[in-house]
Write a protein that holds these residues in place. Structure first.
Motif, PDB file in Angstrom:
ATOM      1  N   GLN A   2       0.812  -1.209   0.000  1.00 12.07           N
ATOM      2  CA  GLN A   2       0.000   0.000   0.000  1.00 12.07           C
ATOM      3  C   GLN A   2       0.844   1.258   0.000  1.00 12.07           C
ATOM      4  N   TRP A   3       2.011   1.199   0.726  1.00 13.47           N
ATOM      5  CA  TRP A   3       2.851   2.401   0.783  1.00 13.47           C
ATOM      6  C   TRP A   3       3.404   2.756  -0.588  1.00 13.47           C
ATOM      7  N   ILE A   4       3.631   1.738  -1.446  1.00  9.24           N
ATOM      8  CA  ILE A   4       4.129   2.021  -2.789  1.00  9.24           C
ATOM      9  C   ILE A   4       3.072   2.752  -3.613  1.00  9.24           C
ATOM     10  N   PHE A 145      21.377   8.151 -20.157  1.00  9.99           N
ATOM     11  CA  PHE A 145      20.541   7.897 -18.986  1.00  9.99           C
ATOM     12  C   PHE A 145      20.964   8.821 -17.844  1.00  9.99           C
ATOM     13  N   VAL A 146      19.970   9.346 -17.145  1.00 10.41           N
ATOM     14  CA  VAL A 146      20.192  10.118 -15.930  1.00 10.41           C
ATOM     15  C   VAL A 146      19.604   9.314 -14.781  1.00 10.41           C
ATOM     16  N   THR A 147      20.405   9.073 -13.737  1.00 11.72           N
ATOM     17  CA  THR A 147      19.960   8.230 -12.622  1.00 11.72           C
ATOM     18  C   THR A 147      20.101   9.000 -11.314  1.00 11.72           C
ATOM     19  N   THR A 148      18.984   9.215 -10.651  1.00 12.34           N
ATOM     20  CA  THR A 148      18.969   9.891  -9.352  1.00 12.34           C
ATOM     21  C   THR A 148      18.047   9.127  -8.410  1.00 12.34           C
ATOM     22  N   TYR A 149      18.155   9.432  -7.118  1.00 10.28           N
ATOM     23  CA  TYR A 149      17.255   8.800  -6.153  1.00 10.28           C
ATOM     24  C   TYR A 149      16.927   9.785  -5.037  1.00 10.28           C
ATOM     25  N   ARG A 150      15.827   9.537  -4.384  1.00  9.79           N
ATOM     26  CA  ARG A 150      15.406  10.295  -3.206  1.00  9.79           C
ATOM     27  C   ARG A 150      15.092   9.331  -2.084  1.00  9.79           C
ATOM     28  N   HIS A 151      15.234   9.816  -0.851  1.00 10.42           N
ATOM     29  CA  HIS A 151      14.802   9.057   0.322  1.00 10.42           C
ATOM     30  C   HIS A 151      13.569   9.750   0.883  1.00 10.42           C
ATOM     31  N   GLY A 152      12.401   9.221   0.531  1.00  9.50           N
ATOM     32  CA  GLY A 152      11.166   9.836   0.975  1.00  9.50           C
ATOM     33  C   GLY A 152      10.773  11.020   0.109  1.00  9.50           C
ATOM     34  N   VAL A 184      13.349   6.051  -3.717  1.00  8.10           N
ATOM     35  CA  VAL A 184      12.769   6.048  -5.055  1.00  8.10           C
ATOM     36  C   VAL A 184      13.882   6.332  -6.059  1.00  8.10           C
ATOM     37  N   LEU A 185      14.133   5.376  -6.938  1.00  9.30           N
ATOM     38  CA  LEU A 185      15.119   5.558  -8.009  1.00  9.30           C
ATOM     39  C   LEU A 185      14.424   6.121  -9.239  1.00  9.30           C
ATOM     40  N   ASN A 186      15.033   7.122  -9.845  1.00 11.97           N
ATOM     41  CA  ASN A 186      14.523   7.745 -11.071  1.00 11.97           C
ATOM     42  C   ASN A 186      15.534   7.474 -12.188  1.00 11.97           C
ATOM     43  N   VAL A 187      15.125   6.732 -13.210  1.00 18.15           N
ATOM     44  CA  VAL A 187      15.974   6.474 -14.375  1.00 18.15           C
ATOM     45  C   VAL A 187      15.302   7.110 -15.590  1.00 18.15           C
ATOM     46  N   THR A 188      15.966   8.078 -16.195  1.00 16.31           N
ATOM     47  CA  THR A 188      15.431   8.772 -17.358  1.00 16.31           C
ATOM     48  C   THR A 188      16.305   8.482 -18.566  1.00 16.31           C
ATOM     49  N   ALA A 189      15.680   7.970 -19.618  1.00 16.73           N
ATOM     50  CA  ALA A 189      16.367   7.700 -20.887  1.00 16.73           C
ATOM     51  C   ALA A 189      16.063   8.833 -21.857  1.00 16.73           C
ATOM     52  N   ALA A 190      17.086   9.309 -22.571  1.00 16.52           N
ATOM     53  CA  ALA A 190      16.889  10.435 -23.495  1.00 16.52           C
ATOM     54  C   ALA A 190      17.717  10.232 -24.747  1.00 16.52           C
ATOM     55  N   ASN A 191      17.103  10.534 -25.882  1.00 17.98           N
ATOM     56  CA  ASN A 191      17.833  10.628 -27.144  1.00 17.98           C
ATOM     57  C   ASN A 191      17.211  11.754 -27.957  1.00 17.98           C
ATOM     58  N   PRO A 192      17.713  12.049 -29.148  1.00 14.05           N
ATOM     59  CA  PRO A 192      17.194  13.210 -29.891  1.00 14.05           C
ATOM     60  C   PRO A 192      15.706  13.158 -30.208  1.00 14.05           C
ATOM     61  N   THR A 195      12.217  11.493 -24.464  1.00 15.90           N
ATOM     62  CA  THR A 195      12.663  11.026 -23.152  1.00 15.90           C
ATOM     63  C   THR A 195      11.576  10.158 -22.535  1.00 15.90           C
ATOM     64  N   ARG A 196      11.999   9.236 -21.664  1.00 13.76           N
ATOM     65  CA  ARG A 196      11.084   8.420 -20.871  1.00 13.76           C
ATOM     66  C   ARG A 196      11.699   8.209 -19.491  1.00 13.76           C
ATOM     67  N   THR A 197      10.834   8.191 -18.483  1.00 14.85           N
ATOM     68  CA  THR A 197      11.291   8.050 -17.109  1.00 14.85           C
ATOM     69  C   THR A 197      10.602   6.870 -16.429  1.00 14.85           C
ATOM     70  N   SER A 198      11.373   6.112 -15.658  1.00 12.02           N
ATOM     71  CA  SER A 198      10.836   5.058 -14.798  1.00 12.02           C
ATOM     72  C   SER A 198      11.153   5.385 -13.353  1.00 12.02           C
ATOM     73  N   LEU A 199      10.185   5.173 -12.469  1.00 12.64           N
ATOM     74  CA  LEU A 199      10.376   5.343 -11.025  1.00 12.64           C
ATOM     75  C   LEU A 199      10.313   3.976 -10.364  1.00 12.64           C
ATOM     76  N   PHE A 200      11.284   3.708  -9.488  1.00 11.82           N
ATOM     77  CA  PHE A 200      11.346   2.409  -8.824  1.00 11.82           C
ATOM     78  C   PHE A 200      11.437   2.627  -7.317  1.00 11.82           C
ATOM     79  N   PRO A 201      10.312   2.524  -6.580  1.00 13.98           N
ATOM     80  CA  PRO A 201      10.364   2.686  -5.121  1.00 13.98           C
ATOM     81  C   PRO A 201      10.750   1.370  -4.452  1.00 13.98           C
ATOM     82  N   PHE A 202      11.506   1.422  -3.357  1.00  5.66           N
ATOM     83  CA  PHE A 202      11.902   0.190  -2.681  1.00  5.66           C
ATOM     84  C   PHE A 202      12.277   0.449  -1.225  1.00  5.66           C
TER      85      PHE A 202
END
Length: 312
Positions: A2-4, A145-152, A184-192, A195-202
């Motif tokens: 549920q938290w996800i 690819f740009v990869t960042t994460y947040r804690h909360g 929460v991991l944020n992976v963003t793919a980009a080309n000319p 762009t598309r972004t995936s979020l992966f909470p864990f």
């Protein structure tokens, strides 16, 4: 889970965008780079025809002649139909009278990226979190690819560190082991083309996956023709075993058969297989899992082989 669901509803929206699939540009340069999406009905390559020139000549890779699946429009632009990789080339338009080059277009064809498929895991509770990603469809274009994460929700965005710029994995160090607040991991793919972004909470406890057990040995037991002794070591990457015990499951099969058997989980790093067929060779592997069933079990260990004791 549920938290996800709650987290995903509350997260700020990252837009996924595709650029103009035909790659049209309003450039006045003599040489331009143009990108276009594969399989679109028409790709237009523009030519800045000077005053008094009503017809232009297009060439492909410096060669004059008919161009496959293409036509020249009244404004001098070249229309390519049903874009395919076979049409990726260097195009140039010329004054047909003087041969003067009016524009050169380097055409690259591909796809905008789709959402990356993301997975994160940790080989022990005290190890950094490793994350990997992939694109299910080849883009045929340089994709970064740009990869960042947040804690909360209130956490500051931080970089998920890659070993190199082209790596398809990154790691997060210094995670809070028993935090009930998800990362929460944020992976963003980009080309000319977009762009598309995936979020992966864990939570760390949910992505634990030990490495396989090591140094598996299968030994006969003297005077025991229907038994085999198994010994192995815990994975060396699993830290603080005294605080975070592992349990093990064994998979074994007799050579020449397609079926295998599995034992019940046990904390011990040795085991005696019984009911062994005398003289038969057995194929054995071991997998490890967190004792509390967090995460998933390891991959199977490298196989070991053994035959029970036989009287001489």
């Amino acid at each position: 889970m549920q938290w996800i669901l709650t987290l995903l509803l509350l997260l700020p929206t990252w837009s996924a965008s595709d650029k103009d699939p035909t790659g049209l540009k309003e450039e006045e340069d003599l040489v331009v780079q143009q990108y276009a999406a594969l399989e679109v009905a028409t790709v237009l390559l523009k030519c800045p025809a000077p005053e008094g020139v009503s017809v232009v000549e297009w060439r492909v890779n410096h060669t004059a002649g008919p161009i496959w699946e293409a036509s020249v429009r009244e404004d001098g632009s070249l229309a390519l139909w049903n874009a395919s990789l076979a049409q990726e080339a260097e195009y140039s338009c010329h004054n047909p009278t003087t041969g003067e080059e009016l524009r050169r277009v380097h055409l690259k064809l591909g796809y905008p990226p789709k959402k990356p498929s993301v997975r994160c895991f940790a080989t022990s509770y005290a190890s950094p979190v490793s994350c990997t990603w992939s694109l299910e469809t080849e883009t045929h274009l340089d994709t970064s690819f740009v990869t960042t994460y947040r804690h909360g929700m209130d956490g500051e965005a931080q970089e998920c560190v890659r070993a190199s710029s082209g790596a398809d994995s990154c790691s997060i160090a210094d995670v809070q082991l028993f935090s009930a607040v998800p990362y929460v991991l944020n992976v963003t793919a980009a080309n000319p083309l977009g762009t598309r972004t995936s979020l992966f909470p864990f939570l760390v406890s949910q992505i634990i996956k030990p490495d396989p057990p090591e140094d598996l040995k299968v030994s006969p037991i003297p005077r025991e023709s229907r038994k085999l002794r198994l010994d192995w070591k815990p994975p060396s990457s699993w830290l603080f075993l005294e605080y975070f015990p592992l349990k093990y499951v064994i998979r074994y099969s007799r050579n020449g058969t397609n079926s295998s058997k599995m034992t019940r989980p046990s904390e011990q790093t040795s085991f005696v297989l019984t009911g062994i067929r005398p003289g038969a060779t057995y194929h054995v592997q071991v997998a490890a899992q967190d004792y509390l069933d967090n995460g998933e079990h390891s991959a199977w260990s490298s196989p070991a082989y053994g035959t029970a004791w036989m009287p001489e």
